[in-house]
Design a protein around this motif. Sequence first.
Motif, PDB file in Angstrom:
ATOM      1  N   THR A  68     -32.330  17.723  72.278  1.00 41.29           N
ATOM      2  CA  THR A  68     -32.765  16.401  71.835  1.00 41.29           C
ATOM      3  C   THR A  68     -33.474  16.577  70.494  1.00 41.29           C
ATOM      4  N   PHE A  69     -32.839  16.076  69.439  1.00 41.15           N
ATOM      5  CA  PHE A  69     -33.357  16.273  68.077  1.00 41.15           C
ATOM      6  C   PHE A  69     -33.645  14.912  67.467  1.00 41.15           C
ATOM      7  N   GLU A  70     -34.928  14.618  67.282  1.00 40.57           N
ATOM      8  CA  GLU A  70     -35.347  13.330  66.720  1.00 40.57           C
ATOM      9  C   GLU A  70     -35.900  13.552  65.317  1.00 40.57           C
ATOM     10  N   CYS A  71     -35.540  12.624  64.419  1.00 40.48           N
ATOM     11  CA  CYS A  71     -35.974  12.729  63.019  1.00 40.48           C
ATOM     12  C   CYS A  71     -36.609  11.425  62.587  1.00 40.48           C
ATOM     13  N   ARG A  72     -37.702  11.544  61.840  1.00 37.48           N
ATOM     14  CA  ARG A  72     -38.336  10.360  61.240  1.00 37.48           C
ATOM     15  C   ARG A  72     -38.783  10.732  59.835  1.00 37.48           C
ATOM     16  N   PHE A  73     -38.417   9.857  58.884  1.00 35.34           N
ATOM     17  CA  PHE A  73     -38.776  10.103  57.484  1.00 35.34           C
ATOM     18  C   PHE A  73     -39.285   8.820  56.875  1.00 35.34           C
ATOM     19  N   SER A  74     -40.247   8.967  55.948  1.00 38.84           N
ATOM     20  CA  SER A  74     -40.776   7.781  55.271  1.00 38.84           C
ATOM     21  C   SER A  74     -41.241   8.169  53.866  1.00 38.84           C
ATOM     22  N   GLY A  75     -40.876   7.323  52.914  1.00 34.59           N
ATOM     23  CA  GLY A  75     -41.354   7.502  51.545  1.00 34.59           C
ATOM     24  C   GLY A  75     -40.647   8.564  50.753  1.00 34.59           C
ATOM     25  N   LEU A  76     -39.600   9.174  51.296  1.00 37.52           N
ATOM     26  CA  LEU A  76     -38.970  10.263  50.562  1.00 37.52           C
ATOM     27  C   LEU A  76     -38.122   9.761  49.411  1.00 37.52           C
ATOM     28  N   GLU A  77     -37.818   8.454  49.389  1.00 32.23           N
ATOM     29  CA  GLU A  77     -37.079   7.943  48.243  1.00 32.23           C
ATOM     30  C   GLU A  77     -37.909   8.013  46.955  1.00 32.23           C
ATOM     31  N   LYS A  78     -39.252   8.172  47.118  1.00 31.20           N
ATOM     32  CA  LYS A  78     -40.139   8.301  45.948  1.00 31.20           C
ATOM     33  C   LYS A  78     -40.461   9.768  45.613  1.00 31.20           C
ATOM     34  N   LYS A  90     -34.509  28.530  75.051  1.00 32.14           N
ATOM     35  CA  LYS A  90     -34.978  29.348  76.164  1.00 32.14           C
ATOM     36  C   LYS A  90     -35.132  28.506  77.443  1.00 32.14           C
ATOM     37  N   TYR A  91     -35.155  27.140  77.299  1.00 33.03           N
ATOM     38  CA  TYR A  91     -35.511  26.265  78.421  1.00 33.03           C
ATOM     39  C   TYR A  91     -34.293  25.486  78.897  1.00 33.03           C
ATOM     40  N   PRO A  92     -34.400  24.855  80.077  1.00 26.92           N
ATOM     41  CA  PRO A  92     -33.299  24.017  80.600  1.00 26.92           C
ATOM     42  C   PRO A  92     -32.974  22.881  79.639  1.00 26.92           C
ATOM     43  N   GLU A  93     -31.758  22.288  79.762  1.00 27.01           N
ATOM     44  CA  GLU A  93     -31.295  21.275  78.805  1.00 27.01           C
ATOM     45  C   GLU A  93     -32.219  20.068  78.763  1.00 27.01           C
ATOM     46  N   ASP A  94     -32.788  19.666  79.891  1.00 29.88           N
ATOM     47  CA  ASP A  94     -33.626  18.468  79.907  1.00 29.88           C
ATOM     48  C   ASP A  94     -34.998  18.706  79.260  1.00 29.88           C
ATOM     49  N   GLU A  95     -35.325  19.983  78.913  1.00 30.50           N
ATOM     50  CA  GLU A  95     -36.612  20.298  78.279  1.00 30.50           C
ATOM     51  C   GLU A  95     -36.451  20.712  76.809  1.00 30.50           C
ATOM     52  N   ARG A  96     -35.242  20.629  76.304  1.00 30.25           N
ATOM     53  CA  ARG A  96     -34.992  21.057  74.928  1.00 30.25           C
ATOM     54  C   ARG A  96     -35.285  19.897  73.973  1.00 30.25           C
ATOM     55  N   PHE A  97     -36.491  19.927  73.375  1.00 32.45           N
ATOM     56  CA  PHE A  97     -36.918  18.822  72.523  1.00 32.45           C
ATOM     57  C   PHE A  97     -37.417  19.375  71.182  1.00 32.45           C
ATOM     58  N   VAL A  98     -36.883  18.792  70.097  1.00 33.46           N
ATOM     59  CA  VAL A  98     -37.327  19.126  68.731  1.00 33.46           C
ATOM     60  C   VAL A  98     -37.472  17.833  67.956  1.00 33.46           C
ATOM     61  N   GLU A  99     -38.609  17.718  67.259  1.00 34.70           N
ATOM     62  CA  GLU A  99     -38.848  16.516  66.446  1.00 34.70           C
ATOM     63  C   GLU A  99     -39.180  16.952  65.020  1.00 34.70           C
ATOM     64  N   LEU A 137     -46.459  15.995  50.053  1.00 36.32           N
ATOM     65  CA  LEU A 137     -45.260  16.015  50.879  1.00 36.32           C
ATOM     66  C   LEU A 137     -45.605  16.743  52.174  1.00 36.32           C
ATOM     67  N   VAL A 138     -45.415  16.035  53.311  1.00 38.23           N
ATOM     68  CA  VAL A 138     -45.817  16.586  54.600  1.00 38.23           C
ATOM     69  C   VAL A 138     -44.605  16.625  55.528  1.00 38.23           C
ATOM     70  N   PHE A 139     -44.368  17.814  56.108  1.00 41.39           N
ATOM     71  CA  PHE A 139     -43.322  17.968  57.112  1.00 41.39           C
ATOM     72  C   PHE A 139     -43.961  18.533  58.372  1.00 41.39           C
ATOM     73  N   THR A 140     -43.561  17.964  59.515  1.00 40.51           N
ATOM     74  CA  THR A 140     -44.060  18.437  60.803  1.00 40.51           C
ATOM     75  C   THR A 140     -42.875  18.690  61.723  1.00 40.51           C
ATOM     76  N   ILE A 141     -42.775  19.903  62.218  1.00 39.89           N
ATOM     77  CA  ILE A 141     -41.731  20.263  63.168  1.00 39.89           C
ATOM     78  C   ILE A 141     -42.421  20.535  64.506  1.00 39.89           C
ATOM     79  N   THR A 142     -42.059  19.770  65.524  1.00 34.47           N
ATOM     80  CA  THR A 142     -42.650  19.946  66.860  1.00 34.47           C
ATOM     81  C   THR A 142     -41.545  20.288  67.838  1.00 34.47           C
ATOM     82  N   ASN A 143     -41.776  21.269  68.678  1.00 35.15           N
ATOM     83  CA  ASN A 143     -40.748  21.671  69.640  1.00 35.15           C
ATOM     84  C   ASN A 143     -41.404  22.109  70.948  1.00 35.15           C
ATOM     85  N   THR A 144     -40.575  22.169  71.985  1.00 31.96           N
ATOM     86  CA  THR A 144     -41.044  22.606  73.295  1.00 31.96           C
ATOM     87  C   THR A 144     -41.458  24.081  73.234  1.00 31.96           C
TER      88      THR A 144
END
Length: 581
Positions: A456-466, A493-502, A512-519
């Motif tokens: 599960t890979f979720e992406c959110r971006f804001s203001g990068l057009e500037k 390393k984890y089961p499919e229902d626990e595979r989360f990356v944002e 410029l701020v980037f945050t990568i969060t994962n299980t």
Amino acid sequence: MNKNIWLIAAVLLLLLLGINNTVYYFYTKKSLEDSLSHELLSVAKQIELSVEQSRLGAERFEEQIGRELRAAAIAAQFALDPDVELVTNEQLMELARRLDVLHITLLKETEDNIVLYRSSDPREIGIKTGTWRPWHQAFRQLFEEHNVSIDWGQSLPNFWTGPYDFATSDTSKLRKWGYYYDGSTNYIIDPYVSYEALQAYEENTGVERLIRKTLEENSSLLEIAGINPVIYETGAVQTITFSGETLDHETQKPVIFGTNNYKTAKDRKAIRRAYETGTSVTVDGRVNGVHVMKSFIPVDIDKVTSILDDEGQPINRYVLTIVSDYQVIQSKLDRQFTGIGLVIGGLTLLSIAIVWISMRLLQRSRERVAAEAQRTYVEEINQMFNMIRAQRHDFLNHVQTIHSLVQLNKLDALKRYAQELIGEIRLTNDIINIGNPAIAALVRSKLSQAESNKITFECRFSGLEKLDLGMKSLDLTRLIGNLTDNAFDEVLKYPEDERFVELHGSLESGRLVFTITNTAKNAKAISEMPLFASGYTTKNEGGHQGLGLSIVKSIVEHYKGSVTVEAAGDDRVSFIIEIPN
């Protein structure tokens, strides 16, 4: 910019090598000079011992001459009348010939003086001795005590003799006089001999011969001399004879033996220091255009009659002076420095070669990394464009399908089909609307990768057009790509229902701020690991080299940013990057 940095680094390296080599050169030069100076002092000590042995031999030979003069005086006493008035000069001439001495003189004591009264040498007759110090004192003691006790000369029973010296009646030749008186006559018997006997001895075994031989065998030595430090300081002691001549006393000369032609302004002070302290002194200077090194070595001796101070008293130390040609020493140094220079030059060239090769290898490595990033970037852009082209290409098919579903009045199927089509179009639009083509292409690629790995890979971006393009797109994609890959590797390393990356990116207040969060089940422990150290990895499989996060850190530091790791609860970890824009 990078070329300039490498050029500056190379110049600094060469400068450091130059400074290091210069310091090493002069340090080695000083060490070699000290070593040669010690070697010179060692040679000087050997010369000192040889000179002293030779000088002591001459002293002993002179003492033997004194004993022979005493024997000659005793023989003369038996041949002469005890009354000086009854002795003739002709008798003394004949007696001198038979005893094989140069001349015989008889000294008579008067009311106020002691006079040379009879002699085989007419020039001696009538000379008074009252001004002869300490000779006159010795004569007085012989007349009064029949022995001499002064601390000078050679004293034997009823006999005394001084060192070789010049006579006031003849200043051209050295003589040695012996004085005998036992009270049985009214005169002192004075036989004397020339310098030839001692001269022959010294020519064969004496100090002057030793000095000549030493100078011949040592090309670096220019001169050797024995210095009377007291007389050298005060100047030679001189006496005006009855004929008005200036008489230099052999026992009170500034130079005892050898020559002293190589004089420098430092000599007087160095001689005084060596004499007073009893330690060797070395100085250098230029004499007549020749660079010389002079060693002044104090030599302790027993008090002898041949070396006197300005008061006529024996001294217990003289100074041996050895002059060396510094050019010979310099030649030795130059030969050694040539070898050292070749070593230094070779090491310098080798160092430059190593630096140049390292720079080339590093540059090629950077070029390979950049080319790989460029290739990946192009591929991801092409994938996004292909997706858009595919949507446009399938647009007519989608319209026809919708039309057919409408005609067949299958509204439920139409709704499901429209929802799927709108979702795919929205995803594409969201990617396009990120505002940065490079990031959009990368996200599109990572979405495909996440879908194939059930992540599960979720992406959110804001203001990068500037976003200001001060940061290279390649570095931007390398930064996000490595962090995302690292997160994907962890969640697999984890089961499919626990595979989360944002992935969240934004431009806030010029940063410029980037945050990568994962299980991550051990989020707290992971946040405390040295994850950004080159070669460090927590992955034991797959051939990982531990370079991804190290690359991230180097990119962030290059743009003056920061990267931190935080535990987001017990089961998630976040990597936060902030870069000034």
